[in-house]
Design a protein around this motif. Sequence first.
Motif, PDB file in Angstrom:
ATOM      1  N   UNK A 227       0.826  -1.208   0.000  1.00 15.42           N
ATOM      2  CA  UNK A 227       0.000   0.000   0.000  1.00 15.42           C
ATOM      3  C   UNK A 227       0.860   1.258   0.000  1.00 15.42           C
ATOM      4  N   UNK A 228       1.920   1.238   0.810  1.00 18.99           N
ATOM      5  CA  UNK A 228       2.824   2.404   0.825  1.00 18.99           C
ATOM      6  C   UNK A 228       3.537   2.544  -0.511  1.00 18.99           C
ATOM      7  N   UNK A 229       3.876   1.432  -1.146  1.00 20.96           N
ATOM      8  CA  UNK A 229       4.539   1.497  -2.436  1.00 20.96           C
ATOM      9  C   UNK A 229       3.625   1.993  -3.536  1.00 20.96           C
ATOM     10  N   UNK A 230       2.359   1.648  -3.485  1.00 16.00           N
ATOM     11  CA  UNK A 230       1.411   2.107  -4.508  1.00 16.00           C
ATOM     12  C   UNK A 230       1.201   3.610  -4.441  1.00 16.00           C
ATOM     13  N   UNK A 231       1.373   4.205  -3.269  1.00 19.29           N
ATOM     14  CA  UNK A 231       1.265   5.656  -3.155  1.00 19.29           C
ATOM     15  C   UNK A 231       2.452   6.353  -3.811  1.00 19.29           C
ATOM     16  N   UNK A 232       3.564   5.627  -3.941  1.00 20.72           N
ATOM     17  CA  UNK A 232       4.749   6.197  -4.593  1.00 20.72           C
ATOM     18  C   UNK A 232       4.695   5.966  -6.099  1.00 20.72           C
ATOM     19  N   UNK A 233       4.433   4.719  -6.492  1.00 20.36           N
ATOM     20  CA  UNK A 233       4.355   4.361  -7.908  1.00 20.36           C
ATOM     21  C   UNK A 233       3.547   3.080  -8.045  1.00 20.36           C
ATOM     22  N   UNK A 234       2.740   3.050  -9.090  1.00 16.85           N
ATOM     23  CA  UNK A 234       1.942   1.844  -9.300  1.00 16.85           C
ATOM     24  C   UNK A 234       2.780   0.668  -9.776  1.00 16.85           C
ATOM     25  N   UNK A 235       3.988   0.958 -10.245  1.00 17.39           N
ATOM     26  CA  UNK A 235       4.880  -0.121 -10.680  1.00 17.39           C
ATOM     27  C   UNK A 235       5.564  -0.805  -9.502  1.00 17.39           C
ATOM     28  N   UNK A 236       5.386  -0.282  -8.302  1.00 17.81           N
ATOM     29  CA  UNK A 236       6.001  -0.915  -7.121  1.00 17.81           C
ATOM     30  C   UNK A 236       5.421  -2.300  -6.845  1.00 17.81           C
ATOM     31  N   UNK A 237       4.217  -2.572  -7.360  1.00 17.58           N
ATOM     32  CA  UNK A 237       3.628  -3.885  -7.164  1.00 17.58           C
ATOM     33  C   UNK A 237       4.475  -4.968  -7.819  1.00 17.58           C
ATOM     34  N   UNK A 238       5.129  -4.615  -8.922  1.00 17.31           N
ATOM     35  CA  UNK A 238       6.016  -5.583  -9.586  1.00 17.31           C
ATOM     36  C   UNK A 238       7.221  -5.874  -8.699  1.00 17.31           C
ATOM     37  N   UNK A 239       7.736  -4.842  -8.084  1.00 14.98           N
ATOM     38  CA  UNK A 239       8.905  -4.989  -7.201  1.00 14.98           C
ATOM     39  C   UNK A 239       8.579  -5.902  -6.026  1.00 14.98           C
ATOM     40  N   UNK A 240       7.496  -5.622  -5.326  1.00 11.73           N
ATOM     41  CA  UNK A 240       7.149  -6.413  -4.140  1.00 11.73           C
ATOM     42  C   UNK A 240       6.684  -7.818  -4.513  1.00 11.73           C
ATOM     43  N   UNK A 241       5.940  -7.955  -5.595  1.00  9.34           N
ATOM     44  CA  UNK A 241       5.447  -9.280  -5.991  1.00  9.34           C
ATOM     45  C   UNK A 241       6.601 -10.193  -6.403  1.00  9.34           C
ATOM     46  N   UNK A 242       7.537  -9.653  -7.179  1.00  9.26           N
ATOM     47  CA  UNK A 242       8.677 -10.479  -7.598  1.00  9.26           C
ATOM     48  C   UNK A 242       9.555 -10.872  -6.418  1.00  9.26           C
TER      49      UNK A 242
END
Length: 301
Positions: A202-217
């Motif tokens: 959630x904190x990463x999505x507030x920075x960039x929507x591409x952060x989901x790729x970072x955390x998921x991988x």
Amino acid sequence: MADPTTPAGRGRTNLAARCRVVTEAPAFGLVVFCVILLNAALMGAETYSGLAGEYRQALRSAEDACLTVFTLEMLLRMGAHADRPKAFFRDPWNLFDLVVVGCAFVPLVRENTTLLRLLRLARVLRSARFLPHLRILLVAVGRSLPGTASFLFVGALVLYLYAMVGWVCFARADPGHFGSVGRAALTLFLLTTLDGLTDAVRAGLQISRFSIIYYASYALLASFVLVNVLIGVVLNSLDEAREMEAEAHRAAPPEGTAAADAGVRERIATARRALDALEADLAAAAPHPAPRPLEPSRSGA
């Protein structure tokens, strides 16, 4: 191995047979196991300051009694190998027990409270001798150390790479978690157990929507792939430890066979000595043939 035909060899054989009768008895292992548990309970009681202060002398006496039992146990086990002393030192559990018990009599160790408590704590591990399944687990853990070291190296490399990427992408927006490579590595290490991953996403999505790729991988690689690899290494070592335990069980003689073999060798040696003595007596008692008289020569008749 002691020669049963000599007096010294017969003495060592008799000593080994008698000690094996004691050490191979089920009651012997049960008593030692109970003393190990008592020693562990005494260590736990000493952590309570009030209890330790009130019963200090009683706890010290109980600890000395446990050490006495462990010392007698080691003497009996060493005596059980009196006819084959090299076999005692080929067993790693015998060496471990000997070091743990013997270090309690070293002056420098007895004067160091910390080392003495660590050695007393190591005595709890001696219970693995009497618990086959626990012994297999400890052997498996030891055999998995090389594979675990490789896993730790790969895991540290993955953690460092993701920490650097996190520092580059999120350092300005979230300096509390990614302000340096150390903080980023600590954040990712805590996320390995997937605890707090939802808040991090959630904190990463507030920075960039591409952060989901970072955390998921990262979650897929660190929490699933690497952890399963570590589980596979441990399970493989566990199978090897079970095979080793089964081979050692098949190669070991049945309980009581060693004492019976010693008794058979002693009886064979006694029978040989009796036969030798009987043969010597018969040779001494046999009548010697009388010399035959010389016959007169017929040529002079």
